[in-house]
Design a protein around this motif. Sequence first.
Motif, PDB file in Angstrom:
ATOM      1  N   GLY A  50      -5.614  13.793  -2.570  1.00  0.00           N
ATOM      2  CA  GLY A  50      -4.194  13.955  -2.275  1.00  0.00           C
ATOM      3  C   GLY A  50      -3.933  14.200  -0.803  1.00  0.00           C
ATOM      4  O   GLY A  50      -3.051  13.576  -0.198  1.00  0.00           O
ATOM      5  N   ARG A  51      -4.685  15.117  -0.218  1.00  0.00           N
ATOM      6  CA  ARG A  51      -4.522  15.387   1.212  1.00  0.00           C
ATOM      7  C   ARG A  51      -4.847  14.153   2.045  1.00  0.00           C
ATOM      8  O   ARG A  51      -4.114  13.791   2.975  1.00  0.00           O
ATOM      9  N   ASP A  52      -5.939  13.457   1.696  1.00  0.00           N
ATOM     10  CA  ASP A  52      -6.351  12.291   2.464  1.00  0.00           C
ATOM     11  C   ASP A  52      -5.346  11.148   2.323  1.00  0.00           C
ATOM     12  O   ASP A  52      -5.092  10.418   3.295  1.00  0.00           O
ATOM     13  N   ALA A  53      -4.763  10.999   1.134  1.00  0.00           N
ATOM     14  CA  ALA A  53      -3.751   9.962   0.938  1.00  0.00           C
ATOM     15  C   ALA A  53      -2.507  10.259   1.762  1.00  0.00           C
ATOM     16  O   ALA A  53      -1.850   9.336   2.280  1.00  0.00           O
TER      17      ALA A  53
ATOM     18  N   LEU B 227       0.830  -1.199   0.000  1.00  0.00           N
ATOM     19  CA  LEU B 227       0.000   0.000   0.000  1.00  0.00           C
ATOM     20  C   LEU B 227       0.865   1.250   0.000  1.00  0.00           C
ATOM     21  O   LEU B 227       0.562   2.219  -0.706  1.00  0.00           O
ATOM     22  N   ARG B 228       1.936   1.230   0.775  1.00  0.00           N
ATOM     23  CA  ARG B 228       2.848   2.386   0.773  1.00  0.00           C
ATOM     24  C   ARG B 228       3.424   2.629  -0.622  1.00  0.00           C
ATOM     25  O   ARG B 228       3.541   3.773  -1.071  1.00  0.00           O
ATOM     26  N   GLU B 229       3.783   1.555  -1.316  1.00  0.00           N
ATOM     27  CA  GLU B 229       4.341   1.694  -2.672  1.00  0.00           C
ATOM     28  C   GLU B 229       3.322   2.338  -3.616  1.00  0.00           C
ATOM     29  O   GLU B 229       3.665   3.223  -4.413  1.00  0.00           O
ATOM     30  N   VAL B 230       2.077   1.894  -3.499  1.00  0.00           N
ATOM     31  CA  VAL B 230       1.022   2.458  -4.351  1.00  0.00           C
ATOM     32  C   VAL B 230       0.827   3.938  -4.051  1.00  0.00           C
ATOM     33  O   VAL B 230       0.712   4.766  -4.966  1.00  0.00           O
ATOM     34  N   LEU B 231       0.796   4.283  -2.772  1.00  0.00           N
ATOM     35  CA  LEU B 231       0.615   5.681  -2.392  1.00  0.00           C
ATOM     36  C   LEU B 231       1.752   6.549  -2.925  1.00  0.00           C
ATOM     37  O   LEU B 231       1.524   7.669  -3.400  1.00  0.00           O
ATOM     38  N   GLN B 232       2.974   6.046  -2.858  1.00  0.00           N
ATOM     39  CA  GLN B 232       4.117   6.820  -3.353  1.00  0.00           C
ATOM     40  C   GLN B 232       4.056   6.993  -4.862  1.00  0.00           C
ATOM     41  O   GLN B 232       4.449   8.037  -5.392  1.00  0.00           O
ATOM     42  N   ASP B 233       3.540   5.979  -5.557  1.00  0.00           N
ATOM     43  CA  ASP B 233       3.451   6.056  -7.014  1.00  0.00           C
ATOM     44  C   ASP B 233       2.350   7.010  -7.456  1.00  0.00           C
ATOM     45  O   ASP B 233       2.559   7.883  -8.301  1.00  0.00           O
TER      46      ASP B 233
END
Length: 565
Positions: free
Chosen positions: A449-452, A394-400
């Motif tokens: 974006g803010r929520d992510a 999930l962290r990888e997806v958020l960073q992408d």
Amino acid sequence: MTEVSCRDPNLVMRLARLGSIHQSRLSFMRILTRRMAREGWRFEQTAFEINDQGVGHAVYTAHGPERAYSLIAYAHDLPAEKRSDRVIAEAWDATFTLFDGIPTGADIERLSQNIPVQEAGRVKGTELSVSRANRSVRLWEHVVSKLAAGEQPDAAQIDAVGYLMRTTAVYGSGKLGAADREMIADRPEFRVPFQVEMLSVYLTRWFVRDLVQYMADTRAKALGASAAKLDPDLARSMGIGNSTGLGMAPFLLNHPVLFSNWVQVRETALQRVRGVASATADEIAVFNDIFARNKQSVANWHSEHPVQLEKLAALQADVDLISAKLEDEGLAQSSPWESLYQWSTQSLTVEGQEWLVSLMLEPYGDLVDDLADEMSADNTATFRIAGAMTVARLREVLQDVYGWALKTDWSLAANKARAWYVSEEKLEPRLGERFEEPIEEYEQPLAPGRDATQLFAALAHWPEETPVAEFLLRHPEHRHSVRRAQIANRAPYAEIRDNTISEDVLPIDMLRCKLAFFGAMHFDPRSDRWVRICMYGNAPYPEELSTRDGDFWVYPDAQSVAKEG
């Protein structure tokens, strides 16, 4: 074909670029007219019971290969003081429904008690859309008075407005009790999104032409004279106007899979064309013809809004640069479209780049038109959160997907100055000033974006192999952000990669993006939150579909362009 990749979502999904998209052969209006012309749809006016005051109803039926659809139009005598384009209006010059099949007298009577009052009424599954429209008062009176006097209306006045009526809402997909999309989505003619609404507007334009002629005939008859018949070329130049406001903007955020499919199709079409190894003489001829006609279309595009004026000036400069490029090099070399596209990324503004992208698709219907059937979406499966996904993934997806957001300083007031909420009175989306209005507790989840970023921070101390489900048991407030991230992981163009609550966000970028997919042209913003457009201007009327072009009508006629030149 040469190997070319689709464009990176981090490039495509910025608001400035989405707000520069232009209609293309994959726009919903053109998909519909192309289909109707190809399949030989038959059209008839089956009722026109309008009195001398312009009050009554009319029925227009479109017969497709397997089914018929009827526009039932109700004309009203609306006092000037009641005419408003605002969503809170309660009366209109005309109201409409698209009926599934051919209505009986009982259907017309039942609907006459409901369609004219719009939100105050109710319809059922035989109704596919509900809409309303107001006259462009000055142009309407000009056309009626001129025809009644035996003369043709002034072409310049028609060109300045572009339409005799403008819709203020076209509702489908279950609104007010109308048929849900799932009831009709498997029909070939409605597989592409918004075909119901596009057919409704197309038939509405036919009714408006007939009504203005009827009112002119009635006025002339009262004077003992005969009215002139509206010149077919003048009639064809007029479309149906539309006033679109802030209420449409959240659509792209609230339908991420559908939106991704629209953009994916456009990007796949571009990828295919860029991969063409060489252009044939016929393909080059089509491109050059459409380029000249579209160049004239840009010259005819007027606006008074400062943002649009700046973009128009830039686009006109870009068009001149493209003209010079084509004159110097032509398109006979290998990989001509890839070469032209790569040049555009270095030489043109974003507006000019996206204008050229749409233009490059025009010679290649055989290569790209099949993609239209991939533009719809079934959202059901996407709302199931994959609880087995690990925190690390999930962290990888958020960073992408949200890399831009993770670099944003959300503590700055400028970066969170706005807030989306729903008005209590009309249940319509609004965009307010977070630090000036008491609206924050009513904020809608329209700042992905803010929520992510908040989700990413909450994941900081969780072990990498922890299932997302375990995290959400402790932090259910992040469910919507996890769902959006997982959707964007599967649908690469699902997420707008920009700040939707910053002090300088322009909602008209979202409005224009959606309207461009509809097929709208000549956007005319009236503020940063609403825009006027024209639909079906220059399109063939139903009786002309078999004899006139059912696809390239969006561009000025080649003969008129030659005269201008």
